[in-house]
Write a protein that holds these residues in place. Structure first.
Motif, PDB file in Angstrom:
ATOM      1  N   ASP A  23       0.827  -1.208   0.000  1.00 26.31           N
ATOM      2  CA  ASP A  23       0.000   0.000   0.000  1.00 26.31           C
ATOM      3  C   ASP A  23       0.864   1.262   0.000  1.00 26.31           C
ATOM      4  OD1 ASP A  23      -2.322  -1.499   0.004  1.00 26.31           O
ATOM      5  OD2 ASP A  23      -2.632  -1.324   2.178  1.00 26.31           O
ATOM      6  N   LYS A  24       1.898   1.260   0.818  1.00 28.85           N
ATOM      7  CA  LYS A  24       2.766   2.426   0.961  1.00 28.85           C
ATOM      8  C   LYS A  24       3.555   2.701  -0.322  1.00 28.85           C
ATOM      9  CE  LYS A  24       6.266   4.265   4.129  1.00 28.85           C
ATOM     10  NZ  LYS A  24       7.066   3.965   5.319  1.00 28.85           N
ATOM     11  N   HIS A  25       3.918   1.647  -1.034  1.00 22.13           N
ATOM     12  CA  HIS A  25       4.783   1.786  -2.215  1.00 22.13           C
ATOM     13  C   HIS A  25       4.067   1.424  -3.509  1.00 22.13           C
ATOM     14  CE1 HIS A  25       8.236   2.487   0.362  1.00 22.13           C
ATOM     15  NE2 HIS A  25       7.851   1.455   1.102  1.00 22.13           N
ATOM     16  N   SER A  26       2.750   1.533  -3.534  1.00 16.73           N
ATOM     17  CA  SER A  26       1.996   1.107  -4.720  1.00 16.73           C
ATOM     18  C   SER A  26       2.392   1.885  -5.971  1.00 16.73           C
ATOM     19  CB  SER A  26       0.489   1.215  -4.470  1.00 16.73           C
ATOM     20  OG  SER A  26       0.110   2.558  -4.244  1.00 16.73           O
ATOM     21  N   ASP A  27       2.680   3.175  -5.843  1.00 19.65           N
ATOM     22  CA  ASP A  27       3.078   3.957  -7.015  1.00 19.65           C
ATOM     23  C   ASP A  27       4.394   3.434  -7.593  1.00 19.65           C
ATOM     24  OD1 ASP A  27       0.841   5.536  -6.724  1.00 19.65           O
ATOM     25  OD2 ASP A  27       1.906   7.166  -5.695  1.00 19.65           O
ATOM     26  N   GLN A  28       5.339   3.128  -6.702  1.00 21.84           N
ATOM     27  CA  GLN A  28       6.625   2.608  -7.161  1.00 21.84           C
ATOM     28  C   GLN A  28       6.459   1.215  -7.775  1.00 21.84           C
ATOM     29  OE1 GLN A  28       8.533   2.985  -3.357  1.00 21.84           O
ATOM     30  NE2 GLN A  28       9.724   4.768  -4.016  1.00 21.84           N
ATOM     31  N   ILE A  29       5.606   0.404  -7.182  1.00 22.65           N
ATOM     32  CA  ILE A  29       5.369  -0.939  -7.706  1.00 22.65           C
ATOM     33  C   ILE A  29       4.744  -0.853  -9.096  1.00 22.65           C
ATOM     34  CG2 ILE A  29       4.007  -3.044  -7.384  1.00 22.65           C
ATOM     35  CD1 ILE A  29       4.406  -2.633  -4.333  1.00 22.65           C
ATOM     36  N   GLU A  30       3.757   0.020  -9.272  1.00 20.03           N
ATOM     37  CA  GLU A  30       3.118   0.184 -10.584  1.00 20.03           C
ATOM     38  C   GLU A  30       4.111   0.697 -11.620  1.00 20.03           C
ATOM     39  OE1 GLU A  30       0.145  -0.898 -11.652  1.00 20.03           O
ATOM     40  OE2 GLU A  30       0.018  -1.773  -9.634  1.00 20.03           O
ATOM     41  N   ALA A  31       4.967   1.649 -11.220  1.00 24.28           N
ATOM     42  CA  ALA A  31       5.977   2.176 -12.142  1.00 24.28           C
ATOM     43  C   ALA A  31       6.950   1.070 -12.554  1.00 24.28           C
ATOM     44  CB  ALA A  31       6.731   3.339 -11.506  1.00 24.28           C
ATOM     45  N   ALA A  32       7.326   0.231 -11.607  1.00 25.96           N
ATOM     46  CA  ALA A  32       8.231  -0.877 -11.911  1.00 25.96           C
ATOM     47  C   ALA A  32       7.561  -1.878 -12.848  1.00 25.96           C
ATOM     48  CB  ALA A  32       8.669  -1.571 -10.626  1.00 25.96           C
ATOM     49  N   LYS A  33       6.282  -2.179 -12.610  1.00 23.93           N
ATOM     50  CA  LYS A  33       5.540  -3.095 -13.499  1.00 23.93           C
ATOM     51  C   LYS A  33       5.503  -2.545 -14.923  1.00 23.93           C
ATOM     52  CE  LYS A  33       2.113  -5.107 -10.325  1.00 23.93           C
ATOM     53  NZ  LYS A  33       0.669  -5.139 -10.049  1.00 23.93           N
ATOM     54  N   GLU A  34       5.237  -1.241 -15.034  1.00 25.24           N
ATOM     55  CA  GLU A  34       5.161  -0.621 -16.347  1.00 25.24           C
ATOM     56  C   GLU A  34       6.515  -0.689 -17.055  1.00 25.24           C
ATOM     57  OE1 GLU A  34       4.273   3.799 -18.071  1.00 25.24           O
ATOM     58  OE2 GLU A  34       2.954   3.072 -16.466  1.00 25.24           O
TER      59      GLU A  34
END
Length: 143
Positions: A23-34
């Motif tokens: 939850d805390k790092h969801s933006d970073q996780i999504e950016a990494a997935k992309e």
């Protein structure tokens, strides 16, 4: 509290921490997935270009590998080796064409979607199916 209860508790705590981290790092996780998706897409495109540009050399290498395997098995698995080689060439041709290839398939590769013979190209005779051999069947050829 028994051992299984302690393990369950530890699992739930670890899951809670993992969820909090996600939850805390969801933006970073999504950016990494992309970024991974983009990189994979570029790699697939480059592989298709390579397969397109070098399909004849790759097809020739597949033939050599098949010949080497056939020689190593003293012809015992010729039909299976030939079928595997043909499937690999067909897959290479399909992959190169799916990436926008305009070049012909590798020499001896079955034509994708071709009707009629349904088998290998003119340089390869059709291979009849061979029943598999297994334990308890005639293995007099092996020494």
């Amino acid at each position: 509290m028994g051992l299984s209860d302690q393990l369950k508790d530890a699992f739930h705590q670890a899951k809670k921490k993992a969820d909090e981290f996600a939850d805390k790092h969801s933006d970073q996780i999504e950016a990494a997935k992309e970024k991974v998706g983009e990189t994979a897409s570029r790699a697939k495109e480059k592989a298709g270009t390579f397969a397109d540009r070098h399909s004849e050399q790759i097809g020739s290498a597949m033939d050599k590998v098949g010949e080497t395997a056939d020689k190593a098995t003293k012809g015992k698995y010729s039909d299976q080796i030939g079928a595997g080689r043909d499937k690999a060439k067909s897959a290479l041709s399909d992959f190169a064409q799916s990436q926008g290839s305009d070049s012909p398939p590798p020499a001896g590769a079955p034509q994708a979607g071709a009707s009629g013979g349904g088998g290998p190209g003119p340089s390869q005779p059709p291979t009849p199916p061979v029943p598999p051999t297994g334990p308890g069947q005639d293995q007099s050829e092996t020494k």
